[in-house]
Design a protein around this motif. Structure first.
Motif, PDB file in Angstrom:
ATOM      1  N   ALA A  32       9.958 -11.433  -6.727  1.00 17.66           N
ATOM      2  CA  ALA A  32       9.905 -10.366  -7.727  1.00 17.66           C
ATOM      3  C   ALA A  32       8.534  -9.704  -7.741  1.00 17.66           C
ATOM      4  N   ASN A  33       7.496 -10.515  -7.744  1.00 19.88           N
ATOM      5  CA  ASN A  33       6.134  -9.968  -7.753  1.00 19.88           C
ATOM      6  C   ASN A  33       5.828  -9.206  -6.466  1.00 19.88           C
ATOM      7  N   ASP A  34       6.219  -9.767  -5.328  1.00 25.56           N
ATOM      8  CA  ASP A  34       5.946  -9.113  -4.046  1.00 25.56           C
ATOM      9  C   ASP A  34       6.651  -7.762  -3.933  1.00 25.56           C
ATOM     10  N   ILE A  35       7.906  -7.698  -4.371  1.00 24.90           N
ATOM     11  CA  ILE A  35       8.654  -6.444  -4.291  1.00 24.90           C
ATOM     12  C   ILE A  35       8.031  -5.390  -5.210  1.00 24.90           C
ATOM     13  N   LEU A  36       7.662  -5.785  -6.418  1.00 22.63           N
ATOM     14  CA  LEU A  36       7.035  -4.831  -7.334  1.00 22.63           C
ATOM     15  C   LEU A  36       5.690  -4.333  -6.807  1.00 22.63           C
ATOM     16  N   THR A  37       4.905  -5.228  -6.252  1.00 26.82           N
ATOM     17  CA  THR A  37       3.604  -4.845  -5.703  1.00 26.82           C
ATOM     18  C   THR A  37       3.770  -3.888  -4.526  1.00 26.82           C
ATOM     19  N   ALA A  38       4.694  -4.205  -3.630  1.00 30.19           N
ATOM     20  CA  ALA A  38       4.932  -3.342  -2.476  1.00 30.19           C
ATOM     21  C   ALA A  38       5.479  -1.986  -2.914  1.00 30.19           C
ATOM     22  N   ALA A  39       6.347  -1.980  -3.922  1.00 31.87           N
ATOM     23  CA  ALA A  39       6.889  -0.713  -4.415  1.00 31.87           C
ATOM     24  C   ALA A  39       5.781   0.153  -5.011  1.00 31.87           C
ATOM     25  N   ARG A  40       4.900  -0.448  -5.767  1.00 27.99           N
ATOM     26  CA  ARG A  40       3.778   0.311  -6.332  1.00 27.99           C
ATOM     27  C   ARG A  40       2.918   0.903  -5.225  1.00 27.99           C
ATOM     28  N   ALA A  41       2.671   0.123  -4.182  1.00 28.20           N
ATOM     29  CA  ALA A  41       1.878   0.627  -3.057  1.00 28.20           C
ATOM     30  C   ALA A  41       2.612   1.765  -2.350  1.00 28.20           C
ATOM     31  N   SER A  42       3.928   1.628  -2.177  1.00 24.70           N
ATOM     32  CA  SER A  42       4.714   2.691  -1.532  1.00 24.70           C
ATOM     33  C   SER A  42       4.669   3.979  -2.341  1.00 24.70           C
ATOM     34  N   PHE A  43       4.864   3.872  -3.643  1.00 20.31           N
ATOM     35  CA  PHE A  43       4.848   5.062  -4.484  1.00 20.31           C
ATOM     36  C   PHE A  43       3.460   5.706  -4.502  1.00 20.31           C
ATOM     37  N   ALA A  44       2.430   4.882  -4.527  1.00 23.28           N
ATOM     38  CA  ALA A  44       1.065   5.405  -4.612  1.00 23.28           C
ATOM     39  C   ALA A  44       0.599   6.055  -3.313  1.00 23.28           C
ATOM     40  N   THR A  45       1.114   5.597  -2.184  1.00 22.75           N
ATOM     41  CA  THR A  45       0.647   6.103  -0.886  1.00 22.75           C
ATOM     42  C   THR A  45       1.675   6.963  -0.167  1.00 22.75           C
ATOM     43  N   ASN A  46       2.851   7.131  -0.755  1.00 26.58           N
ATOM     44  CA  ASN A  46       3.948   7.877  -0.126  1.00 26.58           C
ATOM     45  C   ASN A  46       4.312   7.264   1.230  1.00 26.58           C
ATOM     46  N   GLN A  47       4.323   5.952   1.271  1.00 33.50           N
ATOM     47  CA  GLN A  47       4.669   5.205   2.489  1.00 33.50           C
ATOM     48  C   GLN A  47       5.865   4.303   2.178  1.00 33.50           C
ATOM     49  N   PRO A  48       7.076   4.821   2.313  1.00 34.01           N
ATOM     50  CA  PRO A  48       8.272   4.042   1.938  1.00 34.01           C
ATOM     51  C   PRO A  48       8.401   2.717   2.663  1.00 34.01           C
ATOM     52  N   HIS A  49       7.886   2.636   3.877  1.00 32.50           N
ATOM     53  CA  HIS A  49       8.094   1.419   4.669  1.00 32.50           C
ATOM     54  C   HIS A  49       7.484   0.173   4.023  1.00 32.50           C
ATOM     55  N   LEU A  50       6.471   0.325   3.207  1.00 36.41           N
ATOM     56  CA  LEU A  50       5.843  -0.848   2.583  1.00 36.41           C
ATOM     57  C   LEU A  50       6.843  -1.594   1.693  1.00 36.41           C
ATOM     58  N   ALA A  51       7.498  -0.866   0.809  1.00 37.44           N
ATOM     59  CA  ALA A  51       8.468  -1.499  -0.101  1.00 37.44           C
ATOM     60  C   ALA A  51       9.736  -1.906   0.626  1.00 37.44           C
ATOM     61  N   ILE A  52      10.203  -1.067   1.531  1.00 38.26           N
ATOM     62  CA  ILE A  52      11.449  -1.353   2.240  1.00 38.26           C
ATOM     63  C   ILE A  52      11.289  -2.598   3.112  1.00 38.26           C
ATOM     64  N   ALA A  53      10.160  -2.729   3.771  1.00 35.80           N
ATOM     65  CA  ALA A  53       9.921  -3.912   4.606  1.00 35.80           C
ATOM     66  C   ALA A  53       9.858  -5.176   3.761  1.00 35.80           C
ATOM     67  N   GLU A  54       9.205  -5.108   2.616  1.00 36.48           N
ATOM     68  CA  GLU A  54       9.100  -6.277   1.725  1.00 36.48           C
ATOM     69  C   GLU A  54      10.470  -6.675   1.198  1.00 36.48           C
ATOM     70  N   LEU A  55      11.234  -5.686   0.740  1.00 32.00           N
ATOM     71  CA  LEU A  55      12.577  -5.946   0.232  1.00 32.00           C
ATOM     72  C   LEU A  55      13.457  -6.543   1.322  1.00 32.00           C
ATOM     73  N   THR A  56      13.397  -5.970   2.508  1.00 26.72           N
ATOM     74  CA  THR A  56      14.209  -6.457   3.630  1.00 26.72           C
ATOM     75  C   THR A  56      13.814  -7.878   4.016  1.00 26.72           C
ATOM     76  N   ALA A  57      12.522  -8.161   4.069  1.00 27.18           N
ATOM     77  CA  ALA A  57      12.054  -9.503   4.438  1.00 27.18           C
ATOM     78  C   ALA A  57      12.560 -10.551   3.451  1.00 27.18           C
ATOM     79  N   TRP A  58      12.481 -10.248   2.158  1.00 27.62           N
ATOM     80  CA  TRP A  58      12.947 -11.203   1.163  1.00 27.62           C
ATOM     81  C   TRP A  58      14.463 -11.360   1.207  1.00 27.62           C
ATOM     82  N   ARG A  59      15.195 -10.254   1.391  1.00 29.78           N
ATOM     83  CA  ARG A  59      16.658 -10.342   1.474  1.00 29.78           C
ATOM     84  C   ARG A  59      17.074 -11.157   2.696  1.00 29.78           C
ATOM     85  N   GLU A  60      16.408 -10.963   3.824  1.00 32.66           N
ATOM     86  CA  GLU A  60      16.709 -11.744   5.029  1.00 32.66           C
ATOM     87  C   GLU A  60      16.362 -13.214   4.836  1.00 32.66           C
ATOM     88  N   THR A  61      15.278 -13.492   4.127  1.00 26.49           N
ATOM     89  CA  THR A  61      14.916 -14.878   3.823  1.00 26.49           C
ATOM     90  C   THR A  61      15.997 -15.524   2.965  1.00 26.49           C
TER      91      THR A  61
END
Length: 151
Positions: free
Chosen positions: A97-126
């Motif tokens: 939960a913390n990792d996804i929220l942190t990555a999402a904040r970074a994605s929104f702040a930098t306009n880099q969608p891959h940061l949040a999507i990669a984190e979400l995908t990694a956790w879902r695959e785990t």
């Protein structure tokens, strides 16, 4: 094609016919604005960039729902939107939960969608791997150091 032309973010609509290869090459790398004299500018981007933006917006919708709900803990609210988290241990659910929220904040702040999507995908695959029983086998570590020669 020069490095300068590859980094351009704005093209005139007339350049689509005169220098389409240059415009398309730039749009493959990053979204570009195509200005028009007779209308609103258009944005040209790769399909993968569009999919990434769409996925980020879908994640944003879920995170807004999580943040506006006041029932339960952050983890239980996240599990409501991401039920695959149930496969994770309690500690991993919190970390996830913390990792996804942190990555999402970074994605929104930098306009880099891959940061949040990669984190979400990694956790879902785990979670998928844990649910499939992977990782239950004991790990056998080698006690001796092996020296490998360079090829």
């Amino acid at each position: 094609m020069s490095a300068l032309s590859q980094s351009r973010t704005t093209f005139q609509s007339s350049e689509l016919s005169r220098a389409s290869a240059e415009v398309f090459a730039a749009a493959t790398d990053h979204p570009v604005e195509v200005t028009r004299r007779d209308g609103e500018s258009l944005v040209l981007m790769s399909e993968s960039a569009d999919r990434a933006r769409t996925a980020l917006l879908e994640l944003a919708v879920k995170l807004v729902a999580v943040s506006t709900n006041t029932d339960g803990t952050l983890v239980t609210r996240m599990i409501d939107r991401f039920p695959w988290m149930l496969a994770l241990s309690t500690a991993d659910q919190q970390t996830c939960a913390n990792d996804i929220l942190t990555a999402a904040r970074a994605s929104f702040a930098t306009n880099q969608p891959h940061l949040a999507i990669a984190e979400l995908t990694a956790w879902r695959e785990t979670a998928t791997a844990v649910a499939a029983g992977l990782g239950r086998e004991p790990v056998e570590w080698l006690d001796e150091t092996l020296v490998v020669e360079l090829p």
